[in-house]
Scaffold this motif. Sequence first.
Motif, mmCIF file in Angstrom:
data_model
loop_
_atom_site.group_PDB
_atom_site.id
_atom_site.type_symbol
_atom_site.label_atom_id
_atom_site.label_comp_id
_atom_site.label_asym_id
_atom_site.label_seq_id
_atom_site.Cartn_x
_atom_site.Cartn_y
_atom_site.Cartn_z
ATOM 1 N N UNK A 1 9.274 2.226 -6.527
ATOM 2 C CA UNK A 1 9.059 1.454 -5.299
ATOM 3 C C UNK A 1 7.885 1.993 -4.497
ATOM 4 N N UNK A 2 7.592 3.318 -4.672
ATOM 5 C CA UNK A 2 6.514 3.914 -3.879
ATOM 6 C C UNK A 2 5.264 4.032 -4.738
ATOM 7 N N UNK A 3 4.137 3.681 -4.163
ATOM 8 C CA UNK A 3 2.845 3.822 -4.828
ATOM 9 C C UNK A 3 1.969 4.773 -4.021
ATOM 10 N N UNK A 4 1.162 5.559 -4.725
ATOM 11 C CA UNK A 4 0.259 6.492 -4.057
ATOM 12 C C UNK A 4 -0.756 5.734 -3.216
ATOM 13 N N UNK A 5 -1.226 6.405 -2.179
ATOM 14 C CA UNK A 5 -2.156 5.761 -1.250
ATOM 15 C C UNK A 5 -3.416 5.264 -1.953
ATOM 16 N N UNK A 6 -3.935 6.046 -2.900
ATOM 17 C CA UNK A 6 -5.196 5.643 -3.520
ATOM 18 C C UNK A 6 -5.018 4.402 -4.390
ATOM 19 N N UNK A 7 -3.767 4.113 -4.816
ATOM 20 C CA UNK A 7 -3.516 2.886 -5.559
ATOM 21 C C UNK A 7 -3.306 1.709 -4.613
ATOM 22 N N UNK A 8 -2.572 1.946 -3.521
ATOM 23 C CA UNK A 8 -2.324 0.871 -2.557
ATOM 24 C C UNK A 8 -3.615 0.431 -1.899
ATOM 25 N N UNK A 9 -4.470 1.417 -1.557
ATOM 26 C CA UNK A 9 -5.685 1.128 -0.800
ATOM 27 C C UNK A 9 -6.931 1.126 -1.686
ATOM 28 N N UNK A 10 -6.750 0.757 -2.941
ATOM 29 C CA UNK A 10 -7.903 0.645 -3.832
ATOM 30 C C UNK A 10 -8.786 -0.512 -3.360
ATOM 31 N N UNK A 11 -10.109 -0.321 -3.290
ATOM 32 C CA UNK A 11 -10.993 -1.380 -2.775
ATOM 33 C C UNK A 11 -10.852 -2.675 -3.570
ATOM 34 N N UNK A 12 -10.748 -3.786 -2.849
ATOM 35 C CA UNK A 12 -10.665 -5.106 -3.463
ATOM 36 C C UNK A 12 -11.901 -5.946 -3.172
ATOM 37 N N UNK A 13 -12.835 -5.390 -2.429
ATOM 38 C CA UNK A 13 -14.098 -6.072 -2.118
ATOM 39 C C UNK A 13 -15.185 -5.016 -1.966
ATOM 40 N N UNK A 14 -16.442 -5.432 -2.092
ATOM 41 C CA UNK A 14 -17.547 -4.469 -1.991
ATOM 42 C C UNK A 14 -17.580 -3.799 -0.619
ATOM 43 N N UNK A 15 -17.116 -4.491 0.411
ATOM 44 C CA UNK A 15 -17.124 -3.906 1.754
ATOM 45 C C UNK A 15 -16.182 -2.717 1.861
ATOM 46 N N UNK A 16 -15.171 -2.649 0.965
ATOM 47 C CA UNK A 16 -14.213 -1.545 1.012
ATOM 48 C C UNK A 16 -14.701 -0.312 0.253
ATOM 49 N N UNK A 17 -15.768 -0.446 -0.520
ATOM 50 C CA UNK A 17 -16.311 0.693 -1.270
ATOM 51 C C UNK A 17 -17.127 1.549 -0.296
ATOM 52 N N UNK A 18 -16.595 2.707 0.059
ATOM 53 C CA UNK A 18 -17.181 3.536 1.115
ATOM 54 C C UNK A 18 -18.334 4.380 0.575
ATOM 55 N N UNK A 19 -19.419 4.425 1.344
ATOM 56 C CA UNK A 19 -20.516 5.357 1.064
ATOM 57 C C UNK A 19 -21.421 4.976 -0.089
ATOM 58 N N UNK A 20 -21.328 3.762 -0.620
ATOM 59 C CA UNK A 20 -22.172 3.366 -1.750
ATOM 60 C C UNK A 20 -22.959 2.092 -1.427
ATOM 61 N N UNK A 21 -23.514 2.045 -0.235
ATOM 62 C CA UNK A 21 -24.226 0.848 0.207
ATOM 63 C C UNK A 21 -25.397 0.481 -0.683
#
Length: 564
Positions: free
Chosen positions: A2-22
């Motif tokens: 039932x529990x998922x790790x944060x990095x799986x829950x908050x995996x980027x789903x759009x280019x705007x969510x990809x941090x630091x790779x503009x």
Amino acid sequence: MSYQALYRVWRPQAFADVIGQGHVTKTLQNALLQQKISHAYLFSGPRGTGKTSAAKIMAKAVNCEKMPIAEPCNECPACLGITDGSVPDVIEIDAASNNGVEEIRDIRDKVKYTPNAVKYKVYIIDEVHMLTIGAFNALLKTLEEPPKHVIFILATTEPHKIPLTIISRCQRFDFKRITSQDIAGRMSHIANETSLEYDEKALQIIARAAEGGMRDALSLLDQAISFSTGKVTVEDALTVTGSISQNSLNRLARAVHNKDVSEALGTLEELLMQGKDPSRFTEDFLLYFRDLLLYKTAPNLDEIAEQALIDEEFKTLAEEIQPQQIYEYIDILSKTQQEMRFSNHARIYLEVCLVKLCQTERIPAQADGPQLQELYKKIEALEKEIKWLKNNSQPIDKTQSKPAAPSKRPARNAGKEFRVNAGTVTQVLKEATRKHLNDVKSHWGEFLNILNQRHLPSQVALLNDAEPAAASADAIVLKFKYDMICKMAMENQTFIQTISQILEEQMGTGYKIIGVPEAQWKEIREEFLQSGKSDGGEGTAEEQDPIVSEALKLVGKDLLEIKN
């Protein structure tokens, strides 16, 4: 589960969510809008920086029903199917476990079939550098000319292991480490969205410990949440990451600066009792002094600190400790870090390192007395040299410029004999006296010693076979045994200036130095004696010894050689 790790829950789903790779996301978005999509991409960079996430976002964007768009809509069946993995046309392959030729041949055989559910069949090959040479060769032709409906996206952390023939067939994008500020900002956003209570400094500690990886930071944050009791505090972050607190680093730096060995070792003992690793401590302390040095030399730089927090005590230490002192601290810590890697007694090396740091000589903020005295001596020597140059600079005599020209031509040609200007030497002999010559000779030994003390071996070597032959009130004739040595000496202006400067320091007179080869000196002296004029090298006619006068009468000038 039932529990998922944060990095799986908050995996980027759009280019705007990809941090630091503009620099990467902007290029890909423009390519999507202009429909200039390549058949193969290579994403390289450190772990946890968004390579695989960007590959999946790219797969959704090219297959989105609203194409052309800069971002996938994440609402159409294609986007939703790729997100949950139900679309069979987006194939994600782990090259670490599927690195053989057979697996790649299977891909090569299947790429010719058109996709079933979406427009493009996308192959995402993660850790592609793990493929064997045979697998790379099998992929080569397919990667160069795939069908129009196929896109390859290769991801790797070690691009140097990929053959250049593969790299040249792809558009390469290099992902960089994410800054601590961007990581902390992303974690703050996630914490706010999940209603998590946290301390701002705790997130900064976790961001620094992640070393540029967003996935590592979220894993540490997940661990800190589990360790904490409702709120993520600084102590929780320090415990989870194994880092040293800012107060402990400040205490140690203060103890080292104050030469307080007992305080430094006591603080170290407390940290080791808390379970801190000696190797991690050494690295943190090294980064602390690195931050101290950069803050002292360039305080306005963004993202300057990797380990330290810029608090009041840190600023105070930056003002008190000089850069030269920090260089020495960093050097000692770096050597200790190297030695600890090959030893089972890391604690002993660390304790010895702290004692060394405390026993280094403190460098004051300003130059002390001896340094100022040395500086004054150098300034005084330069002033004397300038004065000598002014006093010995003579206007050009136009009447002598023409006859002097032929004498310079042999000096340019090393193959011809060096000839001195006999008129210049004769002019010195007219004014020379025995007293002046004896005075120069009495200081000659001391003069050579000064040259040796000032570490001027090349100039001492030129004077090994030279000696003063005549002297007047402001000029000295140096007799050289060899023509070549005389030529080298007289063409070396630094050599002449050094001799004049040292003799002026000794005798208070700025002498003009004239060099003469021994053979030419005998000719010039003989001509001068025969002309009946005074000879400063051998004494004047009036000042000659009675015995010498009597000998001249008995045997004549031709058979008599007068030595000093």
